[in-house]
Design a protein around this motif. Sequence first.
Motif, PDB file in Angstrom:
ATOM      1  N   GLU A  68      38.966  47.812  43.942  1.00 17.01           N
ATOM      2  CA  GLU A  68      39.955  46.808  43.290  1.00 17.01           C
ATOM      3  C   GLU A  68      39.605  45.344  43.625  1.00 17.01           C
ATOM      4  OE1 GLU A  68      43.695  46.761  45.225  1.00 17.01           O
ATOM      5  OE2 GLU A  68      42.892  46.986  47.357  1.00 17.01           O
ATOM      6  N   LEU A  69      38.573  45.009  44.312  1.00 16.14           N
ATOM      7  CA  LEU A  69      38.253  43.352  44.736  1.00 16.14           C
ATOM      8  C   LEU A  69      37.695  42.934  43.411  1.00 16.14           C
ATOM      9  CD1 LEU A  69      37.443  41.368  46.930  1.00 16.14           C
ATOM     10  CD2 LEU A  69      35.213  42.972  47.152  1.00 16.14           C
ATOM     11  N   TRP A  70      36.793  43.911  42.750  1.00 16.89           N
ATOM     12  CA  TRP A  70      36.333  43.216  41.574  1.00 16.89           C
ATOM     13  C   TRP A  70      37.207  43.495  40.180  1.00 16.89           C
ATOM     14  CZ3 TRP A  70      33.129  41.065  44.343  1.00 16.89           C
ATOM     15  CH2 TRP A  70      32.381  41.763  45.461  1.00 16.89           C
ATOM     16  N   ALA A  71      38.322  43.714  40.353  1.00 15.31           N
ATOM     17  CA  ALA A  71      39.263  44.387  39.262  1.00 15.31           C
ATOM     18  C   ALA A  71      39.301  43.090  38.270  1.00 15.31           C
ATOM     19  CB  ALA A  71      40.693  44.894  39.686  1.00 15.31           C
ATOM     20  N   TYR A  72      39.483  41.897  38.716  1.00 10.58           N
ATOM     21  CA  TYR A  72      39.578  40.648  37.865  1.00 10.58           C
ATOM     22  C   TYR A  72      39.220  39.616  38.743  1.00 10.58           C
ATOM     23  CZ  TYR A  72      44.200  40.784  40.648  1.00 10.58           C
ATOM     24  OH  TYR A  72      44.832  40.657  41.698  1.00 10.58           O
ATOM     25  N   PRO A  73      38.794  38.421  38.218  1.00  6.43           N
ATOM     26  CA  PRO A  73      38.251  37.110  39.010  1.00  6.43           C
ATOM     27  C   PRO A  73      39.399  36.338  39.396  1.00  6.43           C
ATOM     28  CG  PRO A  73      38.013  36.893  36.426  1.00  6.43           C
ATOM     29  CD  PRO A  73      38.482  38.365  36.753  1.00  6.43           C
ATOM     30  N   PRO A  74      39.177  35.708  40.595  1.00  4.63           N
ATOM     31  CA  PRO A  74      40.276  35.083  41.583  1.00  4.63           C
ATOM     32  C   PRO A  74      40.890  33.840  40.645  1.00  4.63           C
ATOM     33  CG  PRO A  74      38.019  34.821  42.413  1.00  4.63           C
ATOM     34  CD  PRO A  74      38.095  36.051  41.382  1.00  4.63           C
ATOM     35  N   ALA A  75      40.050  33.215  40.026  1.00  2.17           N
ATOM     36  CA  ALA A  75      40.735  32.030  39.286  1.00  2.17           C
ATOM     37  C   ALA A  75      41.179  32.568  37.938  1.00  2.17           C
ATOM     38  CB  ALA A  75      39.407  30.933  39.247  1.00  2.17           C
TER      39      ALA A  75
END
Length: 463
Positions: free
Chosen positions: A367-374
């Motif tokens: 899940e860490l890479w599920a979507y970009p933080p910005a």
Amino acid sequence: MAVLATVPVALAALLATATPAAAGTTGAAGVGDPYFPLAGNGGYHVSHYDLTLRYDTRSRHLDGRAVLTARATQPLTRFDLDLSGLKVTGVTVDHTRAAYRRDGQELVVTPRHALRAGQRFRVTVTYDGTPKPVTDPDGSPDGWIATDDGAFVAGEPQGAMTWFPADNHPLDKASYDFTLTVPEGRTAVANGVLLGTRTTRGTTTFRWHQAEPMAAYLATATIGTFKVRQYTTRNGIRVYDAVDPREAGAAEPVLRQLPAVLAWESGIFGAYPFRAAGSIVDRAPDVGYALETQTRPVYDSAPDIDTLVHETAHQWFGDSVSLTTWKDIWLNEGFATYASWLYDEQHGGPSAQQTFDKLYARPASDELWAYPPADPGSGARIFGTPVYARGAMALHALRRAVGDRAFPHLLRAWAAEHRSGHGTTADFIALCERLTGKNLSGLLHTWLYAPGKPARPGGAGTP
């Protein structure tokens, strides 16, 4: 200011059905945030809120009076305030009765006289009822949350409107006064500095003043049976801790470290941006989170040291330097998360590099890479793991790129140049490139905007 005569009730009722006198003179129902389109309002800026509240902890009934001092940013024949639930019993604009109606979370106000662009005005709203939290897109409660002895009040991102009428978006920041009356034996804790208390006829009134600009979601009026400790740090910061006695045993060893945490973070981020600090430790088992309410974070139970460091770091990143859109929330959460990494690194815990490596080892399906933080994609994702952990990883990748000498300078400059104001991701990238002379947009774009698991900084080796 002169007190103007109020309009007759019949005329007020007629105005309630009136249409605006001219097109283009109504304030927008929201500021256009992509995740919360009805948050905030257009056509004016609030400079000060004066909130007078009386709360009965037994019946859970709230009586409120809000006085908003504002300036019109365009001609206005009508404008909105954000208010969810509660019954409005009267509205005046510059002491003259105004027409109003409810439309979902919008309180639509039609003043007796149109407002000129640039005109300063005061809106007074009286209201009452039983405040209830809103449910955020991620399913968490937000706003005025009743507890067994009072209320846990935490407004991120929508909840301010559950207990006072507001321009409820971080773009609009204001100073605040709070006058909070609760049953004797209860304590009401708000933001800023405690000006005084008075007990009479079975109730106690607490007066608080928050001088520095504050977004509405960072306001609190948490009420409970609290053990209170007050002191002043060596740097003159006035600290007020309020702790539920049931949490005191676990909380007090952590809270005693607050002066040291403030000093440590000031050494890295620059001067503490407020004149007051402290903590509110409640017992609110149904909440499930802490929040960086300005000057005085509120915790649903006794915090550990990492949580204290995280919420205190938000005083710089999120509170003093605020968002322009909820899409950029990594500027709050990534920075506060990385502050905890740095604290651990300098206080006998794992290095930030070790924390980075442990996270990077997670598979691409994590899940860490599920979507970009910005670019979380929706309001349901703004409190997800990528915003916090991958946001912090982006800062560590930046640190590796610019070096350990330059990196703290970037953090201090960001906090100083945007103090009491706002910032965007683009502003942060521009600042980093300006101060270092390096082309960092590719690196930061990869970590902040690119989908999937980024390539390891510096290639396959240790970044």
